[in-house]
Design a protein around this motif. Structure first.
Motif, PDB file in Angstrom:
ATOM      1  N   ASP A  82       1.108  -0.883  -0.152  1.00 56.72           N
ATOM      2  CA  ASP A  82      -0.002   0.148   0.257  1.00 56.72           C
ATOM      3  C   ASP A  82       0.644   1.265   0.032  1.00 56.72           C
ATOM      4  N   ARG A  83       0.827   1.919  -1.515  1.00 53.47           N
ATOM      5  CA  ARG A  83       2.074   2.807  -1.674  1.00 53.47           C
ATOM      6  C   ARG A  83       1.830   4.281  -0.366  1.00 53.47           C
ATOM      7  N   ASP A  84       0.394   4.375  -0.413  1.00 54.97           N
ATOM      8  CA  ASP A  84      -0.213   5.635   0.381  1.00 54.97           C
ATOM      9  C   ASP A  84       0.248   5.680   1.629  1.00 54.97           C
ATOM     10  N   TYR A  85      -0.004   4.086   2.373  1.00 55.07           N
ATOM     11  CA  TYR A  85       0.043   3.957   4.056  1.00 55.07           C
ATOM     12  C   TYR A  85       1.432   4.230   4.169  1.00 55.07           C
ATOM     13  N   LEU A  86       2.323   3.563   3.420  1.00 52.18           N
ATOM     14  CA  LEU A  86       4.000   3.468   3.098  1.00 52.18           C
ATOM     15  C   LEU A  86       3.955   4.710   2.851  1.00 52.18           C
ATOM     16  N   SER A  87       4.140   5.516   1.936  1.00 46.20           N
ATOM     17  CA  SER A  87       4.677   6.911   2.293  1.00 46.20           C
ATOM     18  C   SER A  87       3.830   8.095   3.365  1.00 46.20           C
ATOM     19  N   ALA A  88       2.921   7.831   3.643  1.00 46.70           N
ATOM     20  CA  ALA A  88       2.212   8.373   5.156  1.00 46.70           C
ATOM     21  C   ALA A  88       3.387   7.869   6.333  1.00 46.70           C
ATOM     22  N   LEU A  89       3.466   6.876   6.557  1.00 50.34           N
ATOM     23  CA  LEU A  89       4.143   6.116   7.722  1.00 50.34           C
ATOM     24  C   LEU A  89       5.507   6.534   7.620  1.00 50.34           C
ATOM     25  N   VAL A  90       6.149   6.653   6.793  1.00 51.15           N
ATOM     26  CA  VAL A  90       7.516   7.171   6.080  1.00 51.15           C
ATOM     27  C   VAL A  90       7.746   8.450   6.967  1.00 51.15           C
ATOM     28  N   ARG A  91       7.120   9.198   6.312  1.00 51.82           N
ATOM     29  CA  ARG A  91       6.543  11.096   6.389  1.00 51.82           C
ATOM     30  C   ARG A  91       6.080  11.292   7.719  1.00 51.82           C
ATOM     31  N   ALA A  92       5.322  10.878   8.420  1.00 54.44           N
ATOM     32  CA  ALA A  92       4.724  10.518  10.156  1.00 54.44           C
ATOM     33  C   ALA A  92       6.985  10.712  10.667  1.00 54.44           C
ATOM     34  N   THR A  93       7.110   9.399  10.098  1.00 51.81           N
ATOM     35  CA  THR A  93       8.003   8.897  11.218  1.00 51.81           C
ATOM     36  C   THR A  93       9.416  10.277  10.810  1.00 51.81           C
ATOM     37  N   CYS A  94       9.356  10.584   9.597  1.00 57.13           N
ATOM     38  CA  CYS A  94      11.075  11.062   9.199  1.00 57.13           C
ATOM     39  C   CYS A  94      10.687  12.166  10.430  1.00 57.13           C
ATOM     40  N   ASP A  95       9.439  12.789  10.257  1.00 55.43           N
ATOM     41  CA  ASP A  95       9.046  14.512  10.870  1.00 55.43           C
ATOM     42  C   ASP A  95       9.412  14.686  12.146  1.00 55.43           C
ATOM     43  N   GLU A  96       8.945  13.034  12.888  1.00 55.07           N
ATOM     44  CA  GLU A  96      10.461  12.859  14.245  1.00 55.07           C
ATOM     45  C   GLU A  96      11.443  12.587  14.567  1.00 55.07           C
ATOM     46  N   LEU A  97      12.125  12.055  13.675  1.00 50.41           N
ATOM     47  CA  LEU A  97      13.271  12.091  13.943  1.00 50.41           C
ATOM     48  C   LEU A  97      14.549  13.123  13.611  1.00 50.41           C
ATOM     49  N   PRO A  98      15.408  13.178  14.533  1.00 49.90           N
ATOM     50  CA  PRO A  98      16.169  14.150  14.241  1.00 49.90           C
ATOM     51  C   PRO A  98      17.049  14.378  13.245  1.00 49.90           C
ATOM     52  N   ALA A  99      17.601  15.464  12.864  1.00 53.98           N
ATOM     53  CA  ALA A  99      18.033  16.288  11.052  1.00 53.98           C
ATOM     54  C   ALA A  99      19.294  15.616  11.352  1.00 53.98           C
ATOM     55  N   PRO A 100      19.607  14.829  10.211  1.00 55.82           N
ATOM     56  CA  PRO A 100      21.661  14.122   9.930  1.00 55.82           C
ATOM     57  C   PRO A 100      21.986  14.874  10.959  1.00 55.82           C
ATOM     58  N   LYS A 101      23.090  14.291  11.553  1.00 56.38           N
ATOM     59  CA  LYS A 101      24.336  15.072  11.896  1.00 56.38           C
ATOM     60  C   LYS A 101      25.535  15.430  10.462  1.00 56.38           C
ATOM     61  N   PRO A 102      25.449  16.681  10.705  1.00 54.14           N
ATOM     62  CA  PRO A 102      26.713  16.923   9.426  1.00 54.14           C
ATOM     63  C   PRO A 102      28.097  16.424   9.388  1.00 54.14           C
ATOM     64  N   LYS A 103      27.872  16.168   7.881  1.00 51.07           N
ATOM     65  CA  LYS A 103      29.476  14.959   7.748  1.00 51.07           C
ATOM     66  C   LYS A 103      30.782  15.211   8.253  1.00 51.07           C
ATOM     67  N   ARG A 104      31.910  15.077   8.894  1.00 55.14           N
ATOM     68  CA  ARG A 104      32.944  15.950   9.741  1.00 55.14           C
ATOM     69  C   ARG A 104      34.184  15.539   7.597  1.00 55.14           C
ATOM     70  N   ARG A 105      34.863  16.822   7.395  1.00 56.76           N
ATOM     71  CA  ARG A 105      35.521  16.986   6.647  1.00 56.76           C
ATOM     72  C   ARG A 105      36.865  16.138   7.397  1.00 56.76           C
ATOM     73  N   LYS A 106      37.104  15.179   5.907  1.00 60.52           N
ATOM     74  CA  LYS A 106      38.090  14.554   6.840  1.00 60.52           C
ATOM     75  C   LYS A 106      39.594  15.446   6.327  1.00 60.52           C
ATOM     76  N   THR A 107      40.958  15.633   7.706  1.00 59.04           N
ATOM     77  CA  THR A 107      41.755  15.898   6.758  1.00 59.04           C
ATOM     78  C   THR A 107      43.076  15.975   6.179  1.00 59.04           C
ATOM     79  N   VAL A 108      43.613  16.019   5.943  1.00 51.33           N
ATOM     80  CA  VAL A 108      44.592  15.400   5.083  1.00 51.33           C
ATOM     81  C   VAL A 108      46.075  14.967   5.305  1.00 51.33           C
TER      82      VAL A 108
END
Length: 109
Positions: A82-108
């Motif tokens: 059920d595409r509509d169900y999964l999309s709604a479930l994913v959107r609701a879940t992601c809205d509650e999850l924290p933003a991803p942490k910024p990636k660190r730049r590797k130093t050479v």
């Protein structure tokens, strides 16, 4: 056991109404992301969603189990057709999850 790539692509497509969906192979199975946030796993041909209150409220049936041995419990979502169900479930879940942490730049050195 690794998940079937056709099933991985199918689940990703079914979640597509929530945003930009990307899967990444990790340790033999797949992490699934929406707009840069990891929201679940596809493991042993099963779809697992990070537990959130918003996701729980939308689930048709709450089934908690680990996606692999030694993992924390996730919501197991058996109905991936059920595409509509999964999309709604994913959107609701992601809205509650924290933003991803910024990636660190590797130093050479």
């Amino acid at each position: 056991m690794a998940s079937n790539i056709d099933l991985v692509n199918y689940i990703a497509d079914q979640c597509g109404g929530a945003g930009e969906i990307v899967t990444r192979l990790m340790f033999g199975d797949y992490a699934i992301y929406c707009d840069g946030k990891i929201f679940g796993l596809i493991s042993d041909n099963g779809f697992y969603l990070k537990p959130t209150q918003a996701g729980k409220a939308l689930l048709r049936e709450v089934i908690m189990r680990p996606p692999y041995e030694g993992a924390k419990d996730y919501f197991f979502v058996p109905d991936v057709d059920d595409r509509d169900y999964l999309s709604a479930l994913v959107r609701a879940t992601c809205d509650e999850l924290p933003a991803p942490k910024p990636k660190r730049r590797k130093t050479v050195k």
